[in-house]
Write a protein that holds these residues in place. Structure first.
Motif, PDB file in Angstrom:
ATOM      1  N   HIS A  51       0.832  -1.199   0.000  1.00 61.18           N
ATOM      2  CA  HIS A  51       0.000   0.000   0.000  1.00 61.18           C
ATOM      3  C   HIS A  51       0.868   1.252   0.000  1.00 61.18           C
ATOM      4  N   ALA A  52       1.957   1.209   0.753  1.00 60.08           N
ATOM      5  CA  ALA A  52       2.830   2.381   0.856  1.00 60.08           C
ATOM      6  C   ALA A  52       3.464   2.753  -0.482  1.00 60.08           C
ATOM      7  N   ALA A  53       3.592   1.776  -1.374  1.00 62.16           N
ATOM      8  CA  ALA A  53       4.229   2.036  -2.659  1.00 62.16           C
ATOM      9  C   ALA A  53       3.258   2.591  -3.703  1.00 62.16           C
ATOM     10  N   LEU A  54       1.965   2.632  -3.399  1.00 63.78           N
ATOM     11  CA  LEU A  54       0.990   3.142  -4.354  1.00 63.78           C
ATOM     12  C   LEU A  54       1.145   4.644  -4.542  1.00 63.78           C
ATOM     13  N   SER A  55       0.912   5.088  -5.758  1.00 58.98           N
ATOM     14  CA  SER A  55       1.105   6.498  -6.085  1.00 58.98           C
ATOM     15  C   SER A  55      -0.011   7.373  -5.515  1.00 58.98           C
TER      16      SER A  55
END
Length: 414
Positions: A329-333
């Motif tokens: 989730h943290a890597a989502l833009s």
């Protein structure tokens, strides 16, 4: 490349398949006759209904199925409390040998299960291998009936038990070894890694999901009702596909073995999703029970057309294509904001579902004015709930560069 010229041949570890579709272990593979019919229709392979030692008594109750249907009797979810094969080992060894001789270009996998003693698993594995099975699938994931006997999912929920059993069977056979995983665990990877580290050549996921289908509110009997009583069963059908996709993608991302995708596959599109998520092939059961083994024709034709349209040379080019897009989730833009917009106003029937959904589950950004949907861009938070509930596809999500709060303050949203 025209679809008619496109071969669906693919590989499953050392095995070659005419197409990526196999019948899963279950009622559709309960007899040699059913498997032969499926092969004549075009299935590339089949996994026998789970074979158990003759010392294990198998007695099914009636009824043993329950379903969740839409208003047109279309299947949404399916529960079964059926046990392993009632046919004895000599029946299966005879049928395996005969089917292999009659259909040498198809893949026949023997599903096996035994009590907790690894020696019984070894004996049974050796027997079906000698009969001619192309591979062996260890059923350590059945969620009903069998765990009460110390086998099935009661093994598959523990990495150490999976490891010891896989290691034992690996010593007894040389054909490819598949471990079929249960979704009834918090994290699939420790179990999957234990199987691979102990000699599994492939993984199959998922078996059915533990469930209770429902309660008859008139009689207060749980379903399926067996003389007024029931038990927890295995859930399958379209509703479990998201669970299967999650687990297959996790396996494909983390482990260097082929994965067989199972769960909620009802059409070629479902199969294509599994393959894009990393599956080498798929197994189908519930959809065949509901619609017949003839669905293979549309599955093969649909997948061929899709691969041709996408200019993929074959199934292998689709395999795993979505994996690089699945992450944390943290890597989502957060650099793109999607806002609700009116895409096809002429289709709106003023049903008001979007208004109610946004008011009570969103940000109160939608209203009806003169029987037309009006979206307050300053309130829209981009959750997409309105587009989900709209029965006519009137509302669509449109992406804008930038964060929602910034765009609202700049007044750049429509």
């Amino acid at each position: 490349m025209p679809a008619s010229d496109l071969s669906l041949k693919t590989t499953l570890g050392p095995l070659t398949l005419n197409n990526p579709f196999l019948l899963a272990s279950g009622p559709p593979t309960a007899s040699g006759e059913q498997i032969r019919r499926a092969f004549r229709l075009g299935w590339a392979g089949a996994v026998t209904k789970t074979i158990v030692p003759d010392t294990m008594e198998i007695l099914d109750v009636s009824p043993r199925f329950s379903s969740w249907k839409d208003e047109k009797a279309g299947l949404l979810g399916f529960e079964n409390i059926e046990l392993a094969s009632k046919r004895d080992v000599p029946y299966w060894t005879s049928e395996i040998a005969a089917i292999r001789k009659e259909f040498p270009d198809r893949v026949l996998i023997a599903s096996i299960m035994a009590p907790g003693d690894p020696a019984e698993w070894q004996d049974l594995a050796g027997t079906v291998q000698d009969a001619g099975a192309d591979a062996i699938e260890l059923n350590v994931s059945c969620p009903h009936g069998m765990p009460e006997r110390g086998t099935g999912a009661v093994i598959g929920q523990h990495p150490d038990l999976v490891a010891s059993l896989t290691r034992a069977v690996r010593k007894a056979v040389t054909v490819p070894l598949i471990v079929k995983l249960t979704p009834g665990v918090t994290d699939i990877l420790p179990v999957a890694k234990a199987a691979v580290d102990s000699g599994a050549d492939m993984l199959a996921a998922i078996n059915t999901v533990p469930c209770l289908m429902g309660i008859d509110l008139e009689t207060l009997e749980p379903l399926p009702s067996v003389a007024g009583h029931s038990t927890y069963g295995g859930y399958s059908g379209p509703a479990v596909k998201p669970i299967g996709l999650r687990i297959v993608s996790q396996i494909a991302r983390e482990l260097p073995v082929p994965a067989l995708g199972i769960g909620g596959i009802s059409c070629w599109e479902d199969a294509a999703e599994y393959i894009a998520a990393g599956a080498s092939a798929v197994q189908v059961c519930t959809a065949v029970m509901w619609n017949g083994a003839g669905i293979i024709r549309d599955m093969n034709a649909g997948l061929s057309d899709y691969l041709a349209r996408k200019h993929f040379a074959g199934v292998g080019e689709l395999r795993g294509r979505a994996l690089s897009r699945i992450g944390t989730h943290a890597a989502l833009s957060a650099g793109v904001f999607s806002a609700a917009t009116i895409g096809s106003p002429e289709r709106c029937t003023s049903c008001g579902r979007c208004v109610v959904a946004c008011r009570d589950g969103g940000y109160h950004a939608i209203s009806l004015a003169d029987r037309k949907v009006v979206i307050d861009a300053a309130r829209c938070d981009g959750c997409s709930l309105c587009s989900m509930v709209c029965p006519e596809g009137v509302i669509v999500m449109r992406g804008f560069p930038g964060r929602g709060s910034e765009l609202h303050s700049q007044g750049t949203l429509p």
